[in-house]
Every structure is written in C-alpha cells, then in structure tokens.
Design a protein around this motif. Sequence first.
Motif, PDB file in Angstrom:
ATOM      1  N   VAL A   1     -41.125  16.129  21.416  1.00 19.02           N
ATOM      2  CA  VAL A   1     -39.691  15.851  21.410  1.00 19.02           C
ATOM      3  C   VAL A   1     -39.138  16.089  22.808  1.00 19.02           C
ATOM      4  N   ASN A   2     -38.536  15.058  23.395  1.00 20.58           N
ATOM      5  CA  ASN A   2     -37.941  15.165  24.725  1.00 20.58           C
ATOM      6  C   ASN A   2     -36.429  15.354  24.602  1.00 20.58           C
ATOM      7  N   HIS A   3     -35.915  16.386  25.240  1.00 21.41           N
ATOM      8  CA  HIS A   3     -34.496  16.711  25.086  1.00 21.41           C
ATOM      9  C   HIS A   3     -33.594  15.841  25.957  1.00 21.41           C
ATOM     10  N   ALA A   4     -32.310  15.832  25.598  1.00 15.96           N
ATOM     11  CA  ALA A   4     -31.297  15.081  26.334  1.00 15.96           C
ATOM     12  C   ALA A   4     -30.774  15.904  27.504  1.00 15.96           C
ATOM     13  N   LEU A   5     -29.721  15.423  28.163  1.00 15.95           N
ATOM     14  CA  LEU A   5     -29.282  15.973  29.447  1.00 15.95           C
ATOM     15  C   LEU A   5     -28.962  17.465  29.380  1.00 15.95           C
ATOM     16  N   THR A   6     -28.193  17.891  28.401  1.00 17.56           N
ATOM     17  CA  THR A   6     -27.831  19.307  28.302  1.00 17.56           C
ATOM     18  C   THR A   6     -28.650  20.023  27.241  1.00 17.56           C
ATOM     19  N   GLY A   7     -29.719  19.385  26.762  1.00 15.24           N
ATOM     20  CA  GLY A   7     -30.574  19.993  25.749  1.00 15.24           C
ATOM     21  C   GLY A   7     -31.653  20.865  26.354  1.00 15.24           C
ATOM     22  N   ASN A   8     -32.592  21.256  25.499  1.00 13.86           N
ATOM     23  CA  ASN A   8     -33.679  22.131  25.924  1.00 13.86           C
ATOM     24  C   ASN A   8     -34.778  22.108  24.877  1.00 13.86           C
ATOM     25  N   SER A   9     -35.725  23.027  24.993  1.00 12.90           N
ATOM     26  CA  SER A   9     -36.871  23.043  24.084  1.00 12.90           C
ATOM     27  C   SER A   9     -36.550  23.584  22.705  1.00 12.90           C
ATOM     28  N   ASN A  10     -35.359  24.138  22.509  1.00  8.24           N
ATOM     29  CA  ASN A  10     -34.991  24.686  21.198  1.00  8.24           C
ATOM     30  C   ASN A  10     -34.486  23.552  20.303  1.00  8.24           C
ATOM     31  N   VAL A  11     -35.425  22.813  19.721  1.00 10.48           N
ATOM     32  CA  VAL A  11     -35.064  21.590  19.007  1.00 10.48           C
ATOM     33  C   VAL A  11     -34.736  21.815  17.540  1.00 10.48           C
ATOM     34  N   CYS A  12     -35.180  22.937  16.960  1.00 12.26           N
ATOM     35  CA  CYS A  12     -34.902  23.145  15.540  1.00 12.26           C
ATOM     36  C   CYS A  12     -34.770  24.629  15.241  1.00 12.26           C
ATOM     37  N   GLY A  13     -34.415  24.927  13.989  1.00  5.46           N
ATOM     38  CA  GLY A  13     -34.177  26.312  13.621  1.00  5.46           C
ATOM     39  C   GLY A  13     -32.805  26.766  14.069  1.00  5.46           C
ATOM     40  N   LEU A  14     -32.645  28.069  14.260  1.00  7.79           N
ATOM     41  CA  LEU A  14     -31.362  28.638  14.634  1.00  7.79           C
ATOM     42  C   LEU A  14     -30.899  28.078  15.984  1.00  7.79           C
ATOM     43  N   ASN A  15     -29.716  27.500  15.993  1.00  7.53           N
ATOM     44  CA  ASN A  15     -29.123  26.904  17.196  1.00  7.53           C
ATOM     45  C   ASN A  15     -29.926  25.734  17.752  1.00  7.53           C
ATOM     46  N   GLY A  16     -30.841  25.194  16.986  1.00  9.33           N
ATOM     47  CA  GLY A  16     -31.596  24.032  17.441  1.00  9.33           C
ATOM     48  C   GLY A  16     -30.704  22.808  17.544  1.00  9.33           C
ATOM     49  N   TRP A  17     -30.772  22.107  18.675  1.00  5.74           N
ATOM     50  CA  TRP A  17     -29.828  21.010  18.911  1.00  5.74           C
ATOM     51  C   TRP A  17     -30.142  19.783  18.059  1.00  5.74           C
ATOM     52  N   TRP A  18     -31.357  19.702  17.492  1.00  2.00           N
ATOM     53  CA  TRP A  18     -31.698  18.585  16.601  1.00  2.00           C
ATOM     54  C   TRP A  18     -32.150  19.109  15.235  1.00  2.00           C
ATOM     55  N   SER A  19     -31.587  20.229  14.816  1.00  2.00           N
ATOM     56  CA  SER A  19     -32.024  20.866  13.576  1.00  2.00           C
ATOM     57  C   SER A  19     -31.643  20.069  12.323  1.00  2.00           C
ATOM     58  N   ASP A  20     -30.702  19.121  12.441  1.00  2.00           N
ATOM     59  CA  ASP A  20     -30.411  18.249  11.303  1.00  2.00           C
ATOM     60  C   ASP A  20     -31.546  17.271  11.042  1.00  2.00           C
ATOM     61  N   LEU A  21     -32.369  17.057  12.045  1.00  2.00           N
ATOM     62  CA  LEU A  21     -33.449  16.078  11.942  1.00  2.00           C
ATOM     63  C   LEU A  21     -34.819  16.728  11.813  1.00  2.00           C
ATOM     64  N   ILE A  22     -34.992  17.913  12.423  1.00  2.00           N
ATOM     65  CA  ILE A  22     -36.306  18.552  12.525  1.00  2.00           C
ATOM     66  C   ILE A  22     -36.270  19.911  11.853  1.00  2.00           C
ATOM     67  N   GLY A  23     -37.270  20.192  11.022  1.00  2.00           N
ATOM     68  CA  GLY A  23     -37.362  21.494  10.362  1.00  2.00           C
ATOM     69  C   GLY A  23     -38.048  21.369   9.018  1.00  2.00           C
ATOM     70  N   PRO A  24     -38.185  22.460   8.288  1.00  2.00           N
ATOM     71  CA  PRO A  24     -38.806  22.404   6.966  1.00  2.00           C
ATOM     72  C   PRO A  24     -38.029  21.479   6.037  1.00  2.00           C
ATOM     73  N   ASN A  25     -38.751  20.533   5.443  1.00  2.00           N
ATOM     74  CA  ASN A  25     -38.184  19.593   4.470  1.00  2.00           C
ATOM     75  C   ASN A  25     -37.157  18.646   5.091  1.00  2.00           C
ATOM     76  N   LYS A  26     -37.125  18.567   6.418  1.00  2.00           N
ATOM     77  CA  LYS A  26     -36.251  17.617   7.095  1.00  2.00           C
ATOM     78  C   LYS A  26     -37.028  16.314   7.346  1.00  2.00           C
ATOM     79  N   CYS A  27     -36.392  15.371   7.989  1.00  2.00           N
ATOM     80  CA  CYS A  27     -37.046  14.093   8.280  1.00  2.00           C
ATOM     81  C   CYS A  27     -38.356  14.311   9.036  1.00  2.00           C
ATOM     82  N   ILE A  28     -38.298  15.053  10.141  1.00  2.00           N
ATOM     83  CA  ILE A  28     -39.521  15.479  10.838  1.00  2.00           C
ATOM     84  C   ILE A  28     -39.844  16.852  10.284  1.00  2.00           C
ATOM     85  N   ASP A  29     -40.726  16.870   9.316  1.00  2.00           N
ATOM     86  CA  ASP A  29     -40.953  18.040   8.472  1.00  2.00           C
ATOM     87  C   ASP A  29     -41.966  18.981   9.128  1.00  2.00           C
TER      88      ASP A  29
END
Length: 339
Positions: free
Chosen positions: A41-69
């Motif tokens: 997963v490549n982050h956007a301009l103000t993003g970072n490696s914290n893509v999921c979980g607590l404060n993850g910037w793409w946590s609506d998409l990535i995580g347990p039982n999410k689209c990217i499971d």
Amino acid sequence: MKKIKQLSINGYKTLSGQDYDIKLSYEVFGRQLVEAPIILVNHALTGNSNVCGLNGWWSDLIGPNKCIDTNYYCVLAFNVPGNGYDNSNNIITENYKGFVARDIAKLFSIGLDLLNIDTLFAIIGGSVGGGIAWELATLRPKLAQHLIPIASDWKSTDWLISNCYIQDLILNHSNNPIADARIHAMTLYRTPESLAHKFNRSKKTSESEIFNVESWLNHHGNTLEKRFNLSAYKMMNHILKTIDITRNRMSFSDVASKIRSNIHIITINSDLFFKPEENWTTYVDLKSKKENVWIHEIKSIHGHDAFLIEFDQLQRFLNPIFSEIKTVNAPLSEVHKCA
C-alpha cells in the motif's frame, strides 16, 4: 502502537546522480510476510505507513473483515523517505528537488529485495501513491498480480505541475506555509459542488462575518500544521510533480504494455486534481495493447478526496479482486490481527 521497522539502503544514487544513505521505514499488518499473499500500500501526500488499525488513514478499507482483509493478507506499507513520519532522512528533505517519483519506486523495490519479496498480490495506492505504484510496476513488470492506481495517473500533467508549483511557492514564501498551502490544496481536493453541498454559504451565526467554509479551511490548515513538518510537505509535493513512467523511455503504451499485472484503474468523475479524462485516455490507449486492463469510475461530488470518502463505491470495485484469495486461504488467528 505498532513499531515502525527500518531498512538501511546505503549508497543509493538518484536519477539526478546524487548519492545518499537512506533509512526506509515500513510497517506490516495482518499476516506475516512469509505466510500470506502480500499487498503493498502506497500512501498519499500527507499519509504514512499507518494504513489501518488505530488512526489508520485507510482503516475503512483495510483491516480484519474489511475489503482488504488482514485475516487473509499481509499488508506492507513503506514510508516515502522524507515524509517525516519516522523522523529520519533529513538530508533528503534538505535536497528534495534531487528526487523524483521513480527514485521512490526504486527505493521501494530495493526494500522489497531486502525483505526477500519477489512477488506481490497487489500494489495499491491513492493519489501520489498511485503514481509511485505505476512507477514501481514499470520498473518490475512481473512483480505484482494486480496494479491498482486510485485517483491517480502515470504522469503529472501540466495542470498538476502548475498546482504543485503554486504549492511550492507558498511553502517557500508564506509566513504560515503549511497551513496556507493546505488551504490552497483543499480547494482542489474538493469541488465547488462539494463545498456548496456542505456549507451552502452558511455562517456560524447571522451576525458573524466568517463563513463556515472559511472556518473549515482554517481547521484543515491548522490541523496539518500540528502533525506535518514543512520539509516533508515540500518533499511530497515535489514527488507529486515528477510522476512520469515515460521519462527517458518510449511512449506510454509501449512502456505500460510490458506490465504483466492486471491493471485496475479507479478514477473519480469529479476529480479536479487527476482528471478522469486522462484516466479514460490511458485506458483506451492501453487496452489496444493489453487485454487485462480495466477502469472503474467513482461517482461523487467530492472530487479528488472521494477516494477517502466514497468507500461503498470503492469497495464495490475492489471486492472482486480481494475476495478471491479467501476461498483458498485460512483466516488469521485473533492474536495477529491488525491492531
């Protein structure tokens, strides 16, 4: 809090001919690197490696039982060196114009080699992250089964370059550079229709001289100022300006047709940043040389930011790609799930 890991890349020579010792930081979510299909997963301009979980910037998409499971996949995310999240690579940000998007893709490629990764299930990224995904796929055409650039393009257009130039002027000359640059950017990330729908020329009170849209813009500027540093903004804005998979190569269709991945372009009908017309032209040009390419269009009034808002539509396009693996893999145990 998940520990950020680091790789040392010594003596990296940029496309402009400069040598650097670089710390490439990353995070891993879900299954371990050796036990499941890997999604980069490549982050956007103000993003970072914290893509999921607590404060993850793409946590609506990535995580347990999410689209990217993350019960089934290993999710890997690098930080673009100089993005400020890991407090390293200061020498890079001091010389940020010496790097281009392909340098970042090359560093990610070296990072994959250091992690002994030679195949990926998918490379996915939004905005500048999607541009870096295009660059990586052209460097390593057989690397990923799926390439998924979202709200992005294989090139920085004149329109995009113009806006990055304005951003750079603000960042280098404003007395309040981060907040002012962010305020300018937000008017491009959204659309006139989105702002009208949200605010309808409203004010906090009938006596107030401040419009709610102004308060909203100031809030976004002040919020970014608290969590982002100036050198990182300059670096990421410059990388956004330099996406071009045809640099010192052949035509787009010749270069992109060599990518073995299934290519899934996801565009946004109202995007004022990466225009949908550019993506449709890309699709038509590439489809004449490569069968396994598709395009999907998010319908939204919210412009470029729709890839962070319209998750129902985004998941509808992505679910067929990421649900396939669930039929052949066992789920991850509870103790290793994305935090």
